[in-house]
Design a protein around this motif. Structure first.
Motif, PDB file in Angstrom:
ATOM      1  N   PHE A  34      44.381  29.856  41.220  1.00  0.00           N
ATOM      2  CA  PHE A  34      44.843  31.199  41.559  1.00  0.00           C
ATOM      3  C   PHE A  34      43.845  31.867  42.519  1.00  0.00           C
ATOM      4  N   TYR A  36      42.986  35.947  43.496  1.00  0.00           N
ATOM      5  CA  TYR A  36      43.222  37.354  43.229  1.00  0.00           C
ATOM      6  C   TYR A  36      42.442  38.199  44.224  1.00  0.00           C
ATOM      7  N   GLN A  38      40.776  42.192  44.761  1.00  0.00           N
ATOM      8  CA  GLN A  38      40.409  43.437  44.086  1.00  0.00           C
ATOM      9  C   GLN A  38      39.961  44.456  45.122  1.00  0.00           C
ATOM     10  N   ASN A  41      37.628  50.075  42.973  1.00  0.00           N
ATOM     11  CA  ASN A  41      38.042  50.880  41.822  1.00  0.00           C
ATOM     12  C   ASN A  41      39.454  50.544  41.325  1.00  0.00           C
ATOM     13  N   GLN A  42      39.865  49.319  41.544  1.00  0.00           N
ATOM     14  CA  GLN A  42      41.165  48.878  41.056  1.00  0.00           C
ATOM     15  C   GLN A  42      41.044  47.574  40.283  1.00  0.00           C
ATOM     16  N   GLY A  43      42.116  47.215  39.611  1.00  0.00           N
ATOM     17  CA  GLY A  43      42.154  45.928  38.936  1.00  0.00           C
ATOM     18  C   GLY A  43      42.447  44.814  39.933  1.00  0.00           C
ATOM     19  N   LEU A  44      42.512  43.598  39.420  1.00  0.00           N
ATOM     20  CA  LEU A  44      42.775  42.445  40.271  1.00  0.00           C
ATOM     21  C   LEU A  44      44.276  42.258  40.450  1.00  0.00           C
ATOM     22  N   LEU A  46      47.282  39.546  41.854  1.00  0.00           N
ATOM     23  CA  LEU A  46      47.535  38.153  42.169  1.00  0.00           C
ATOM     24  C   LEU A  46      48.004  38.001  43.609  1.00  0.00           C
ATOM     25  N   PHE A  90      38.831  36.747  44.461  1.00  0.00           N
ATOM     26  CA  PHE A  90      38.402  35.892  43.370  1.00  0.00           C
ATOM     27  C   PHE A  90      39.299  34.665  43.266  1.00  0.00           C
ATOM     28  N   LEU A 102      41.988  31.904  32.031  1.00  0.00           N
ATOM     29  CA  LEU A 102      41.494  31.776  33.393  1.00  0.00           C
ATOM     30  C   LEU A 102      39.977  31.894  33.440  1.00  0.00           C
ATOM     31  N   PHE A 104      37.086  32.603  36.237  1.00  0.00           N
ATOM     32  CA  PHE A 104      36.983  33.171  37.567  1.00  0.00           C
ATOM     33  C   PHE A 104      35.683  32.768  38.251  1.00  0.00           C
ATOM     34  N   LYS A 106      32.690  33.915  41.163  1.00  0.00           N
ATOM     35  CA  LYS A 106      31.880  35.123  41.276  1.00  0.00           C
ATOM     36  C   LYS A 106      32.433  36.116  42.283  1.00  0.00           C
TER      37      LYS A 106
END
Lengths: 114, 112
Positions: A34, A36, A38, A41-44, A46, A90, A102, A104, A106
């Motif tokens: 996968f 992702y 980011q 200030n937000q989530g990840l 897809l 990521f 999952l 991840f 770095k």
């Protein structure tokens, strides 16, 4: 066990240039892979995923990645960078099948210069 | 769907206090994950649930951390007592089988 290595914690490109973010994985079983993204200030979110089948996977925002088993790689590319692509990216791996855990990398911070 | 909803967005607390983070997964998703993100360690999986049952809590750092999922629409992550080294962004994510995770916006925890 699975692991992910993202080569380069920071990549800088010019607007319109090719984006290449590198990801190598280690897995004792056929992996699911996968990418992702980011934003600050937000989530990840897809971008794309590979499970089985076609090794070239297309995702959102013009990104694509190719699964290369022989190189244990899953690099992310985009032909032409936009300013809006600036974010952290990521790579992640899971064992697939019924294992949805999952692991991840770095992360790679992408900067796009005007 | 409103996505994965986490609350609060920001939490500042004093060392030794109890902290509770909350998560509402996407309706119909059968997996729920709690991750912690720090500059030093990146994204770490703390615990995950399948159909409300904890499957793997090997990432929970200490007994000070606990997580529950009393029903399919709610989960909590509790830290008691909190310490400054717990300062991080905590993410909740949910998924339907292997379709990839949907992440919440995270809770930024600062322990002073």
């Amino acid at each position: 066990a699975q692991s992910v290595t993202q080569l380069g914690s920071h990549v800088s490109v010019s607007e319109g240039a090719l984006v290449l973010l590198r990801c190598n994985y280690s897995s004792s079983v056929p992996p699911y892979l996968f990418w992702y993204v980011q934003y600050p200030n937000q989530g990840l979110q897809l971008l794309l995923k590979y499970t089985t089948g076609a090794t070239l996977v297309k995702g959102i925002n013009g990104f694509e990645a190719e699964f290369k088993k022989s190189e244990t790689s899953f690099h992310l590319t985009k032909p032409s960078a936009h300013m809006s692509d600036a974010a952290e990216y990521f790579c992640a791996v899971s064992a697939g099948g019924s294992n949805y855990k999952l692991t991840f990398g770095k992360g790679t911070l992408l900067t796009v210069n005007p | 769907d409103a996505g994965v909803i986490q609350s609060p967005r920001h939490e500042v607390t004093e060392m030794g206090q109890e902290v509770t983070l909350r998560c509402k997964p996407i309706s119909g998703h059968d997996y729920l994950f709690w991750y912690r993100q720090t500059m030093m360690r990146g994204l770490e999986l703390l615990i995950y649930f399948n159909n409300n049952v904890p499957i793997d809590d090997s990432g929970m750092p200490e007994d000070r951390f606990s997580a529950k999922m009393p029903n399919a629409s709610f989960s909590t992550l509790k830290i008691q007592p909190s310490e400054p080294r717990d300062s991080a962004v905590y993410f909740c994510a949910s998924s339907l089988s292997d379709n990839g995770y949907t992440f919440g916006s995270g809770t930024r925890l600062t322990v002073v």
